[in-house]
Design a protein around this motif. Sequence first.
Motif, PDB file in Angstrom:
ATOM      1  N   PRO A  15       0.794  -1.235   0.000  1.00  6.69           N
ATOM      2  CA  PRO A  15       0.000   0.000   0.000  1.00  6.69           C
ATOM      3  C   PRO A  15       0.828   1.289   0.000  1.00  6.69           C
ATOM      4  N   ASP A  16       2.072   1.240   0.499  1.00  2.00           N
ATOM      5  CA  ASP A  16       2.906   2.444   0.493  1.00  2.00           C
ATOM      6  C   ASP A  16       3.443   2.796  -0.894  1.00  2.00           C
ATOM      7  N   LYS A  17       3.208   1.925  -1.868  1.00  2.00           N
ATOM      8  CA  LYS A  17       3.610   2.098  -3.266  1.00  2.00           C
ATOM      9  C   LYS A  17       5.124   2.185  -3.447  1.00  2.00           C
ATOM     10  N   ARG A  18       5.862   1.825  -2.418  1.00  2.00           N
ATOM     11  CA  ARG A  18       7.320   1.859  -2.452  1.00  2.00           C
ATOM     12  C   ARG A  18       7.905   0.460  -2.250  1.00  2.00           C
ATOM     13  N   THR A  19       7.190  -0.362  -1.495  1.00  2.00           N
ATOM     14  CA  THR A  19       7.654  -1.701  -1.145  1.00  2.00           C
ATOM     15  C   THR A  19       7.036  -2.717  -2.102  1.00  2.00           C
ATOM     16  N   PHE A  20       7.877  -3.614  -2.614  1.00  3.22           N
ATOM     17  CA  PHE A  20       7.429  -4.653  -3.532  1.00  3.22           C
ATOM     18  C   PHE A  20       7.900  -6.007  -3.025  1.00  3.22           C
ATOM     19  N   ALA A  21       7.153  -7.050  -3.381  1.00  2.00           N
ATOM     20  CA  ALA A  21       7.568  -8.422  -3.101  1.00  2.00           C
ATOM     21  C   ALA A  21       7.598  -9.177  -4.425  1.00  2.00           C
ATOM     22  N   THR A  22       8.589 -10.046  -4.565  1.00  2.00           N
ATOM     23  CA  THR A  22       8.702 -10.877  -5.758  1.00  2.00           C
ATOM     24  C   THR A  22       8.880 -12.331  -5.333  1.00  2.00           C
ATOM     25  N   GLY A  23       8.289 -13.240  -6.110  1.00  2.00           N
ATOM     26  CA  GLY A  23       8.368 -14.668  -5.817  1.00  2.00           C
ATOM     27  C   GLY A  23       8.961 -15.419  -6.994  1.00  2.00           C
ATOM     28  N   GLU A  24       9.757 -16.431  -6.696  1.00  2.00           N
ATOM     29  CA  GLU A  24      10.476 -17.146  -7.755  1.00  2.00           C
ATOM     30  C   GLU A  24      10.059 -18.611  -7.863  1.00  2.00           C
ATOM     31  N   ILE A  25      10.537 -19.227  -8.929  1.00  2.00           N
ATOM     32  CA  ILE A  25      10.385 -20.655  -9.146  1.00  2.00           C
ATOM     33  C   ILE A  25      11.622 -21.338  -8.553  1.00  2.00           C
ATOM     34  N   GLY A  26      11.529 -22.640  -8.233  1.00  2.00           N
ATOM     35  CA  GLY A  26      12.688 -23.376  -7.738  1.00  2.00           C
ATOM     36  C   GLY A  26      12.293 -24.400  -6.693  1.00  2.00           C
ATOM     37  N   ARG A  27      13.222 -25.263  -6.352  1.00  2.00           N
ATOM     38  CA  ARG A  27      12.967 -26.327  -5.387  1.00  2.00           C
ATOM     39  C   ARG A  27      12.557 -25.769  -4.030  1.00  2.00           C
ATOM     40  N   SER A  28      13.234 -24.724  -3.589  1.00  2.00           N
ATOM     41  CA  SER A  28      12.904 -24.032  -2.342  1.00  2.00           C
ATOM     42  C   SER A  28      12.847 -22.533  -2.658  1.00  2.00           C
ATOM     43  N   PRO A  29      11.754 -22.101  -3.285  1.00  2.00           N
ATOM     44  CA  PRO A  29      11.700 -20.733  -3.812  1.00  2.00           C
ATOM     45  C   PRO A  29      11.688 -19.661  -2.726  1.00  2.00           C
ATOM     46  N   LYS A  30      12.263 -18.520  -3.077  1.00  2.00           N
ATOM     47  CA  LYS A  30      12.326 -17.386  -2.164  1.00  2.00           C
ATOM     48  C   LYS A  30      11.259 -16.358  -2.528  1.00  2.00           C
ATOM     49  N   ILE A  31      10.829 -15.642  -1.494  1.00  2.00           N
ATOM     50  CA  ILE A  31      10.064 -14.413  -1.654  1.00  2.00           C
ATOM     51  C   ILE A  31      10.976 -13.315  -1.133  1.00  2.00           C
ATOM     52  N   ILE A  32      11.239 -12.320  -1.975  1.00  2.00           N
ATOM     53  CA  ILE A  32      12.079 -11.207  -1.570  1.00  2.00           C
ATOM     54  C   ILE A  32      11.213  -9.963  -1.488  1.00  2.00           C
ATOM     55  N   VAL A  33      11.346  -9.214  -0.391  1.00  2.00           N
ATOM     56  CA  VAL A  33      10.650  -7.941  -0.231  1.00  2.00           C
ATOM     57  C   VAL A  33      11.690  -6.840  -0.430  1.00  2.00           C
ATOM     58  N   TRP A  34      11.349  -5.870  -1.278  1.00  2.00           N
ATOM     59  CA  TRP A  34      12.282  -4.839  -1.724  1.00  2.00           C
ATOM     60  C   TRP A  34      11.783  -3.435  -1.398  1.00  2.00           C
ATOM     61  N   ASP A  35      12.729  -2.539  -1.152  1.00  2.00           N
ATOM     62  CA  ASP A  35      12.464  -1.099  -1.131  1.00  2.00           C
ATOM     63  C   ASP A  35      12.808  -0.606  -2.534  1.00  2.00           C
ATOM     64  N   SER A  36      11.792  -0.152  -3.284  1.00  2.00           N
ATOM     65  CA  SER A  36      12.014   0.203  -4.684  1.00  2.00           C
ATOM     66  C   SER A  36      12.754   1.524  -4.863  1.00  2.00           C
ATOM     67  N   GLU A  37      12.747   2.378  -3.863  1.00  2.00           N
ATOM     68  CA  GLU A  37      13.466   3.644  -3.987  1.00  2.00           C
ATOM     69  C   GLU A  37      14.957   3.479  -3.696  1.00  2.00           C
ATOM     70  N   LYS A  38      15.276   2.710  -2.669  1.00  2.00           N
ATOM     71  CA  LYS A  38      16.680   2.489  -2.309  1.00  2.00           C
ATOM     72  C   LYS A  38      17.276   1.285  -3.036  1.00  2.00           C
ATOM     73  N   MET A  39      16.405   0.494  -3.701  1.00  2.00           N
ATOM     74  CA  MET A  39      16.841  -0.729  -4.386  1.00  2.00           C
ATOM     75  C   MET A  39      17.552  -1.675  -3.420  1.00  2.00           C
ATOM     76  N   GLU A  40      16.955  -1.820  -2.233  1.00  2.00           N
ATOM     77  CA  GLU A  40      17.517  -2.690  -1.199  1.00  2.00           C
ATOM     78  C   GLU A  40      16.535  -3.780  -0.817  1.00  2.00           C
ATOM     79  N   ARG A  41      17.091  -4.925  -0.464  1.00  2.00           N
ATOM     80  CA  ARG A  41      16.278  -6.028   0.041  1.00  2.00           C
ATOM     81  C   ARG A  41      15.911  -5.741   1.489  1.00  2.00           C
ATOM     82  N   LEU A  42      14.616  -5.892   1.803  1.00  2.00           N
ATOM     83  CA  LEU A  42      14.139  -5.672   3.170  1.00  2.00           C
ATOM     84  C   LEU A  42      13.921  -6.985   3.911  1.00  2.00           C
ATOM     85  N   ALA A  43      13.573  -8.039   3.180  1.00  2.00           N
ATOM     86  CA  ALA A  43      13.295  -9.340   3.815  1.00  2.00           C
ATOM     87  C   ALA A  43      13.448 -10.451   2.783  1.00  2.00           C
TER      88      ALA A  43
END
Length: 110
Positions: A15-43
């Motif tokens: 909802p803050d329009k700045r934070t994004f989450a992405t999900g991947e394919i794979g045996r043990s896939p990751k979900i990464i949460v990002w700060d889109s302004e700083k281009m940093e991983r948050l979780a």
Amino acid sequence: AEGHTDDILCMARAPDKRTFATGEIGRSPKIIVWDSEKMERLACLQGFHKRAVLALCFSPGEGDYLASVGQDTDHSVAIYDWRREQLLVTYRGDKEKILSISWSPFDQML
């Protein structure tokens, strides 16, 4: 690792329009949460889903929670407190493919 190690299948905007989450394919896939302004991983959320993460959505309001759908046989759903990188609850989705997930704008229902 800083980010994904396989193909990204889904993305959600908080909802803050700045934070994004992405999900991947794979045996043990990751979900990464990002700060889109700083281009940093948050979780980084990993360990529950198998094969892939098919859909993601943040809870309304502050976006404190992140829901995800996996590509396992039951299309299992997980809800995370993503800031604490904590898995809160899981349940079986459906044998049929789940293509999206969303929170109700009126209450805390998925």
